[in-house]
Design a protein around this motif. Structure first.
Motif, PDB file in Angstrom:
ATOM      1  N   ARG A 263       7.218 -20.684  -1.609  1.00  0.00           N
ATOM      2  CA  ARG A 263       7.650 -21.510  -2.743  1.00  0.00           C
ATOM      3  C   ARG A 263       6.731 -21.310  -3.950  1.00  0.00           C
ATOM      4  O   ARG A 263       7.185 -21.239  -5.099  1.00  0.00           O
ATOM      5  CB  ARG A 263       7.664 -22.988  -2.343  1.00  0.00           C
ATOM      6  CG  ARG A 263       8.759 -23.363  -1.344  1.00  0.00           C
ATOM      7  CD  ARG A 263       8.550 -24.778  -0.817  1.00  0.00           C
ATOM      8  NE  ARG A 263       9.542 -25.135   0.179  1.00  0.00           N
ATOM      9  CZ  ARG A 263      10.654 -25.816  -0.080  1.00  0.00           C
ATOM     10  NH1 ARG A 263      10.910 -26.209  -1.326  1.00  0.00           N
ATOM     11  NH2 ARG A 263      11.504 -26.102   0.877  1.00  0.00           N
TER      12      ARG A 263
ATOM     13  N   ASP B 134      11.208 -25.510  -5.514  1.00  0.00           N
ATOM     14  CA  ASP B 134      12.205 -25.162  -4.506  1.00  0.00           C
ATOM     15  C   ASP B 134      11.974 -23.731  -4.020  1.00  0.00           C
ATOM     16  O   ASP B 134      11.329 -22.918  -4.696  1.00  0.00           O
ATOM     17  CB  ASP B 134      13.614 -25.269  -5.096  1.00  0.00           C
ATOM     18  CG  ASP B 134      13.989 -26.706  -5.440  1.00  0.00           C
ATOM     19  OD1 ASP B 134      13.455 -27.625  -4.779  1.00  0.00           O
ATOM     20  OD2 ASP B 134      14.792 -26.895  -6.375  1.00  0.00           O
ATOM     21  N   LEU B 135      12.521 -23.441  -2.851  1.00  0.00           N
ATOM     22  CA  LEU B 135      12.481 -22.063  -2.374  1.00  0.00           C
ATOM     23  C   LEU B 135      13.252 -21.177  -3.345  1.00  0.00           C
ATOM     24  O   LEU B 135      14.294 -21.592  -3.872  1.00  0.00           O
ATOM     25  CB  LEU B 135      13.105 -21.958  -0.983  1.00  0.00           C
ATOM     26  CG  LEU B 135      12.229 -22.353   0.205  1.00  0.00           C
ATOM     27  CD1 LEU B 135      13.077 -22.440   1.467  1.00  0.00           C
ATOM     28  CD2 LEU B 135      11.094 -21.347   0.393  1.00  0.00           C
TER      29      LEU B 135
END
Length: 289
Positions: free
Chosen positions: A205, A227-228
């Motif tokens: 991330r 967020d990823l």
């Protein structure tokens, strides 16, 4: 709880590091009373003692899941070895739990925090055939994708850190406080998720963010993570970056985090693992006043 030990022998590419000379103003640590020493470290088992006769040194790490853990350092090797309580057979490798978390790394972190392990060590051995290895190690570390904080003209401290390592958080804050106070030091963070899948997820991330440096700083400040990455190429790049970081740790047999590397005031390449008990001693050794 299930535990697993993977039997892997590690061979270092350099000779056993010598302990760095203490700064002139360092206060020697008093030897513990015999009773206290016995409580911290059990008698060296016979199977470990045989290795000591061959030239290795052993530092007691602790007990986990019915096994005593010992950090063995000898000519050409550095490894964590285990002896099952009540038995006398040595097995070496990494212990993990059913979640894939690295229990060996956690043990080393705790042992370093408790003062059971030797701390500052010189990477460049005082032998002619190994001269220059410290420079090579530093060059490989500097080539990694670091997250930089502080003035670029400041004394450089490279630090391998795991996002889930509390001692990494402590050291990160300590150095940032020094930078805020005006110390001429630059912190170069190298995310190295050695503690398990959750650590790796956080590192992905951070490296996958638009600004990894800002993402790490935000995470250190309040635990917030981006967020990823949804772009496969960005995620793949983050994974490759992390793999490169871990490769250097594995290649040079760095046992735990935070692993701090710097060039000492005398020009030698030095390293220290765990949160330094005396930050001023480290700063003095690094030539940071």
């Amino acid at each position: 709880m299930r535990h697993f030990i993977f039997f892997v022998f590690f061979f270092a590419v350099f000779a056993v590091p010598a302990r760095a000379e203490a700064p002139a103003n360092a206060v020697p640590v008093a030897a513990p009373e015999p009773e206290a020493a016995a409580a911290q470290a059990p008698e060296v088992p016979a199977a470990i003692a045989v290795l000591l006769e061959a030239g290795s040194t052993a530092q007691y790490v602790g007990e986990e899941a019915g096994y005593q853990a010992w950090l063995l350092i000898g000519p050409g090797q550095k490894q964590v070895s285990y002896i099952k309580l009540g038995e006398n057979t040595v097995i070496s490798g990494t212990m993990t739990d059913e979640k894939g978390e690295n229990m060996s790394a956690r043990q080393l972190l705790q042992a370093a925090a408790d003062g059971k392990l030797e701390n500052i060590a010189e990477i460049t051995p005082e032998t002619a055939k190994n001269q220059g290895l410290g420079d090579k190690f530093l060059a490989e570390t500097a080539a990694l994708r670091t997250l930089a904080y502080g003035p670029s003209t400041g004394k450089t401290l490279y630090v391998f850190m795991d996002p889930n390592c509390p001692y990494c958080h402590q050291f990160d804050k300590a150095v940032r406080d020094l930078i805020t106070a005006g110390k001429s030091v630059q912190l170069l963070v190298i995310p190295a998720p050695i503690l398990g899948p959750d650590s790796r997820d956080k590192a992905v991330r951070i490296y996958g963010a638009a600004s990894p440096t800002a993402a790490w700083e935000k995470f250190m400040a309040d635990g917030t993570l981006p967020d990823l990455p949804t772009d496969p190429a960005v995620k793949e790049d983050a994974e490759k970056t992390i793999a490169a970081n871990l490769h250097v740790m594995s290649r040079w047999k760095l046992p735990l985090v935070p692993m701090i590397i710097w060039r000492g005031a005398d020009g030698r390449v030095m390293m220290s693992y765990g949160t330094p008990k005396d930050m001023q001693e480290l700063l003095h050794n690094a030539g940071i006043e």
